[in-house]
Enzyme design. Structure first.
Site, PDB file in Angstrom:
ATOM      1  N   LEU C  67       0.842  -1.189   0.000  1.00 13.67           N
ATOM      2  CA  LEU C  67       0.000   0.000   0.000  1.00 13.67           C
ATOM      3  C   LEU C  67       0.880   1.243   0.000  1.00 13.67           C
ATOM      4  CD1 LEU C  67      -3.115   0.347   2.276  1.00 13.67           C
ATOM      5  CD2 LEU C  67      -2.011   2.204   1.072  1.00 13.67           C
ATOM      6  N   GLU C  69       1.259   4.513  -2.794  1.00 12.69           N
ATOM      7  CA  GLU C  69       1.007   5.071  -4.132  1.00 12.69           C
ATOM      8  C   GLU C  69       2.251   5.681  -4.758  1.00 12.69           C
ATOM      9  OE1 GLU C  69      -1.178   5.230  -1.776  1.00 12.69           O
ATOM     10  OE2 GLU C  69      -2.873   4.233  -2.726  1.00 12.69           O
ATOM     11  N   GLN C  91      -6.045   3.332  -6.876  1.00 14.15           N
ATOM     12  CA  GLN C  91      -7.373   2.831  -6.568  1.00 14.15           C
ATOM     13  C   GLN C  91      -8.463   3.895  -6.724  1.00 14.15           C
ATOM     14  OE1 GLN C  91      -8.447   0.675  -2.679  1.00 14.15           O
ATOM     15  NE2 GLN C  91      -7.591  -0.850  -4.072  1.00 14.15           N
ATOM     16  N   PHE C  92      -8.134   5.117  -6.363  1.00 14.97           N
ATOM     17  CA  PHE C  92      -9.030   6.253  -6.572  1.00 14.97           C
ATOM     18  C   PHE C  92      -8.163   7.451  -6.892  1.00 14.97           C
ATOM     19  CE2 PHE C  92     -13.131   4.683  -5.180  1.00 14.97           C
ATOM     20  CZ  PHE C  92     -12.788   3.583  -4.437  1.00 14.97           C
ATOM     21  N   HIS C 138     -13.040  10.166  -2.124  1.00 12.39           N
ATOM     22  CA  HIS C 138     -13.201   9.174  -3.185  1.00 12.39           C
ATOM     23  C   HIS C 138     -13.925   9.746  -4.395  1.00 12.39           C
ATOM     24  CE1 HIS C 138     -12.370   6.549   0.255  1.00 12.39           C
ATOM     25  NE2 HIS C 138     -12.073   5.613  -0.604  1.00 12.39           N
TER      26      HIS C 138
END
Lengths: 359, 374, 334
Positions: C67, C69, C91-92, C138
């Site tokens: 995890l 980015e 992921q977003f 998100h």
């Protein structure tokens, strides 16, 4: 309560400050040609470094970070790596670059403000000099991942300073190297200074090498001014990587004998005594003494080497100064493989504004 | 598949052993119907179905232990995979009659937009042009980038004044002007000419009828000239039916009604069709629909004057056949100079869509069909 | 462990399924294409965009990353310099910011700073945009940040067909592409898309509908509202030309200018907030080059200059169809 894991970090040194062996030397000491080649590269690096600083001071080069003090570890890296390995530097790796095939002229072009200084002809896959701190560590694990995906027997060496190890990129990258079992060697060049921040303020950990433990990797300390200790560690780590045994973190303890860059004045934050003590541990002097003591060197050879290095550097400077700057339109020519239609008007604008400078 | 997980069978019991299934894969069950008997630490319990559905899969056999919360069996149908990890994504649902068509779009600008970019003037200049009765399309702009200026408009206006008021085109004349320009802008026309020896025709043969039939034969031989071509998207549709547009000149202008599906109709039917068309034109009773959908056009100007011509191809068609005035000519025939009746024939085709070879063979088929006796 | 030859069958797919189809296609056609990101392998991605890839191509080419980015971005860059073609998922979009330094300082300029010696043929994909009742962070729509960076392409599909074609183009492109997928319409529309491996052109707008009275310029999920507004306006006798920008950078100004030359009126619609949004660049470009064609000012219909509200008030933020209709009515009246 019971102890579930115990970790240790070892530290290696073979020569005292004067170049006298402290114990039996590793096998690398027996490879006289290689040791001599190492010494020559260190001297060449230092000669080049002085000249580069001088060029900056006379307005012929941009801001330049002196490599003074890093010659040993950079040389060990350059010698330990195979040609097909990939080097991922930070910005104080001149000694390694030279052995990897970057020309002195290319180095001058880069620091002289010309992008062609990164278009290295002889080591086309090495990543360029990295100015943003620690970001290169992520690239290194990316390159190593590619090697692993393709089942290649190649490895990556990634350099970073003590300051850089505080940044997330470093921690994230060693973590991935451990999780994915990647063929990469991280060399932390702990030269005690991150501009003006001393090592003691950089981290509460007793050693930087122990950060490797958090990633599940072996961490070793070497005296970064001791050629034999450093080359032994590099050879071993690269052997592991090439043999599919995964990653290693090497902390090479040394000292940044110069300023951070030509724009920095280290006297503002460190004492003359500190610097003097550091010079006493200089690695080039140590190796020179050992070479003399072993009968492989002489004052005449030293004189000849100095002359050679001076000549090589001078030649490079001449070529560099004679190199014309790129035309202004070059600023758009390497943005994409093909310049998009949307940018054509701007290129035409540049070309007509700087007519005579247009390609 | 939608999993049904083993529910808590009471007092937080963590697991149960399957004793006996009461249903099997493929069975349709109702809500509350007993699915399986399981044994917990305390007792044998029957597990009812939470819903109606068809059993797709069983996750264990007699004797297997299933833990609370683990899948016990699966029903057929939409999975309980929400397909997201936050929020909700509105779904169109397949087969709800919406979508599942092909996506329609043009890459880049529409052709009409590209043309608009060519005719540019400031609002002031446009207003001036309108006031002076000058059409911008008649002016080539002298301003930067082809911009039409006030001077340009004034020049055109005085030019028009000297020649008298321009009469704005209306109706079919207007349409003709527009269509011809459109065609000219897009089509790449090439023409081939031939002479057809019709000496063996029976007396009283209907020329138009013969021409239509010949076109039908030629389309069979070389279907590449019976198609619709899209120059913007560089695509074509070869068509199985031949609908011939028959150009008819009237005092009210040019009309091109369409004689449909000529290759699948018998002679009598075709004749009737042609008669109906002629009458409709004569009485001006042609519905617009009758003038659409031509796949190829025939211009029989031989009823007037002229031998050869290169008439205008009408996109999306790719070809037009021109028939000139039948005349007697002195031609070699059986080795001697003879007077024969000759029909001059022209074929113009759009070279974007068809090759010279195809056109030539088409013309050859036309000639063959026309030269036959009958 | 490449999958069997893919046939050119046409399938009815949603936008996210079209993304999946394009990924399968690209990976089957070129063994250098690899995919990495969080939860993308075994789980098939939280939106199932990468479902089936691990099974088809193996864990070496389909990688679940830790995890991090920033690490994902930097690792992809390193892989790309070695000639792989990584497609990295964030992921977003809200979590792409951690990778900004890598994207801006390295991916965007690797080719330039090495004078072409090294380059980054990579794609950074992220679901973006709001309107799905998600928790905060998100629902980001900050494509303008990337549009501003030289050396980056930013592509935004708005239909299953265009998602398939543009993603293939992005993967095959020798330079970095930020591929933002409007998650609000991930499943909203189904289209028949042929798995024929044909890419659509990047750097090009698409004309979705031809019209004469006003040009509606938009991208992403707002294409839906814009087409609906165009329908409504057609009933009122207003003929709208609808253009999907698709590649917001580099911008296909030519298509936009042709349309405005014809209609004389432009309305720009985007979900991202107004100030400094890509709409500003479009409006400035039209003003510079098509001022003389305009019959009315160029108008923007956008999100407000604020953080997208949490889901209870989300609907007040997003540009609605009626906002678009109102804007068009205003410019038509002039």
């Amino acid at each position: 309560m019971k102890e579930v894991h115990e970790f240790h970090v070892d530290s290696t040194r073979y020569l005292d400050d004067h170049g006298k062996p402290l114990s039996e030397l590793p096998r690398q000491a027996g490879n006289t040609d290689r040791v001599l080649a190492a010494y020559r590269n260190m001297v060449l690096t230092r000669t080049f470094d002085s000249k580069a600083i001088a060029l900056q001071r006379t307005g012929k080069c941009g801001t330049y970070p002196s490599v003074l003090g890093h010659e040993v570890v950079g040389t060990a890296i350059g010698q330990g790596m195979a040609k097909s390995d990939v080097f991922v530097p930070y910005y104080r790796d001149q000694a390694a670059h030279i052995l990897r095939g970057v020309s002195l002229k290319e180095l001058l072009l880069y620091w002289g403000g010309d992008e062609r200084g990164s278009a290295w002809q002889n080591c086309p896959e090495d990543l360029p000099i990295s100015v943003p701190i620690a970001t290169q560590c992520c690239h290194a694990v990316g390159v190593a991942s590619a090697m692993k995906i393709r089942d290649q027997q190649r490895a990556v060496v990634c350099c970073i300073g003590d300051g850089g190890t505080s940044k997330g990129d470093f921690l994230e990258s060693i973590n991935l190297a451990g999780a994915w079992h990647l063929p990469v060697v991280f060399v932390v060049i702990n030269n005690q200074w991150a501009i003006s921040t001393p090592r003691s303020l950089q981290s509460g950990a007793e050693t930087i090498a122990q950060k490797a433990i958090s990633a599940g990797l072996p961490g070793h300390i070497v005296d970064g001014n001791d050629y034999f200790a450093t080359i032994e560690a590099l050879d071993a780590a690269l052997g592991r990587a090439h043999g599919g045994k995964g990653a290693t973190v090497i902390e090479a303890v040394t000292y940044r004998l110069g300023d951070h860059t030509t724009a920095d004045d280290a006297t503002r934050y460190r004492t003359a005594e500190d610097l003097k003590r550091a010079w006493e541990k200089d690695g080039i002097k140590r190796l020179q003494n050992w070479l003399h003591d072993s009968g492989h060197w002489s004052p005449d050879k030293e004189k000849a080497l100095q002359a050679d290095c001076k000549q090589a550097v001078e030649q490079a400077v001449e070529e560099y100064l004679a190199t014309e700057a790129e035309p202004p339109t070059a600023m758009l020519d390497y943005l994409f493989e093909t310049l998009p239609a949307a940018l054509q008007p701007q290129r035409e604008q540049i070309a007509s504004k700087y007519r005579g400078g247009a390609a | 598949m939608k999993n049904f997980k083993l529910p808590d069978l009471g007092e937080g019991l963590p697991e149960a052993e399957i004793v006996e299934w009461h249903i099997k894969v493929g069975d349709a069950v109702e809500a509350d119907q007993v699915l399986v008997s399981v044994e917990t630490a305390k007792a044998i319990v029957e597990v009812p179905s939470p819903q109606a559905g068809t059993i797709a899969k069983l996750y264990g056999e007699s004797g297997d232990i299933i833990h609370t919360g683990e899948p016990l069996l699966a029903f057929e149908g939409e999975g309980d995979d929400t397909g997201t990890v936050v929020g909700e994504l509105k779904s169109s649902g397949k087969g709800d009659g919406q979508g599942a068509q092909k996506d329609q779009f043009i890459v880049g600008a529409a052709a009409s937009s590209k043309r608009a970019r060519a005719n540019r003037a400031t609002p002031g200049v446009r207003a001036l042009a309108e006031r002076l009765g000058v059409s911008l399309a008649t002016i080539k702009g002298s301003g930067p980038g082809g911009l039409i200026t006030t001077d340009d408009v004034h020049k055109q206006a005085s030019h028009q004044k000297q020649l008298g008021d321009a009469e704005p085109l209306r109706g079919t004349r207007r349409t003709m002007a527009k269509n011809m320009a459109l065609s000219h802008a897009q089509v790449v026309p090439v023409s081939i000419f031939e002479d057809v020896d019709i000496g063996d025709w029976n007396k009283g043969t209907d020329t138009t009828m013969r021409l239509v039939q010949a076109i039908g034969k030629a389309c069979d031989a070389v279907p590449e000239l019976n198609c619709w071509f899209d120059g913007d998207n560089l695509s074509r549709q070869l068509l199985s039916e031949v609908h011939v547009g028959i150009a008819v000149d009237t005092p009210d202008g040019l009309f091109v009604p369409v004689l449909r599906d000529i290759t699948h109709r018998n002679l009598k039917d075709l004749r009737k069709g042609l008669e109906n068309l002629r009458e409709a034109v004569a009485t001006r009773k042609i519905p617009p629909k009758e003038m659409q959908g031509a796949t190829i056009t025939l211009s029989n100007f031989g009823t007037m004057t002229g031998q050869y011509a290169n008439p205008i191809v009408s996109p999306p068609q790719v070809a037009i056949v021109g028939a000139g005035r039948i005349r007697e000519k002195v031609v070699p025939y059986d080795g001697a100079a003879t007077i024969r009746r000759i029909l001059p024939l022209s074929l113009t085709f759009d070279h974007r869509a068809a090759t010279g070879g195809e056109a030539s063979r088409f013309l050859g088929a036309l000639v063959d069909a026309l030269q036959k006796a009958g | 462990m490449n999958t069997a030859k893919r046939s050119n069958e046409a399938r009815d797919v949603t936008l996210v399924e079209a993304v999946n189809m394009a990924l399968h296609r690209a990976m089957a056609d070129d063994e250098n294409v690899v995919v990495l990101g969080e939860d993308i392998a075994t789980n098939g991605g939280v939106f199932r965009a990468t479902v089936g890839l691990k099974e088809a191509f193996g864990f070496k080419r389909v990688m679940d990353t830790p995890l991090a980015e920033n690490l994902i971005a930097g690792t992809a860059i390193g892989m790309a310099t070695q000639g792989l073609r990584p497609v990295a998922e964030f992921q977003f979009m809200g979590f792409i910011y951690a990778g900004m330094e890598q994207i801006v300082s390295h991916a965007a300029r690797m080719r330039n700073r090495t004078r072409g010696r090294l380059h980054c043929p990579l794609v950074f994909r992220a679901p973006f945009g709001g309107g799905i009742h998600a928790p905060e962070h998100h629902s980001e729509s900050t494509e303008a940040l990337f549009a501003h960076i030289p050396g980056l392409r930013v592509a935004i599909p708005s239909s299953p067909q265009r998602a398939y074609g543009l993603l293939l183009a992005a993967i095959r492109n020798p330079d970095p592409v930020i591929f933002l997928e409007p998650k609000r319409i991930y499943r909203a529309v189904t289209q028949s898309v042929e798995d024929n491996g044909e890419a659509l052109p990047l750097d090009t707008c698409f004309t979705l509908r031809e019209g004469d009275d006003v040009t509606l310029i938009t991208w992403g999920a707002c294409v839906m509202e814009t087409l609906q507004a165009a329908d409504k306006l057609a009933e009122q006798g207003v003929s709208c030309e609808v253009i999907d920008v698709a590649t917001v950078s580099p911008l296909d100004r030519e298509t936009l200018l042709c349309s405005v030359a014809k209609t004389g009126r432009a309305v720009i619609i985007h979900e991202a907030c107004r100030n400094g949004g890509v709409g500003a660049e479009v409006a400035a470009s039209i003003a510079e080059a098509a001022f003389l064609d305009l019959q009315a000012p160029v108008v923007r219909v956008t999100g407000y200059d604020t953080v997208m509200p949490y889901y209870r008030n989300e609907q007040y933020y997003l540009p609605q169809g009626e906002d678009i209709v109102t804007a068009v009515e205003q410019v038509i009246a002039l």
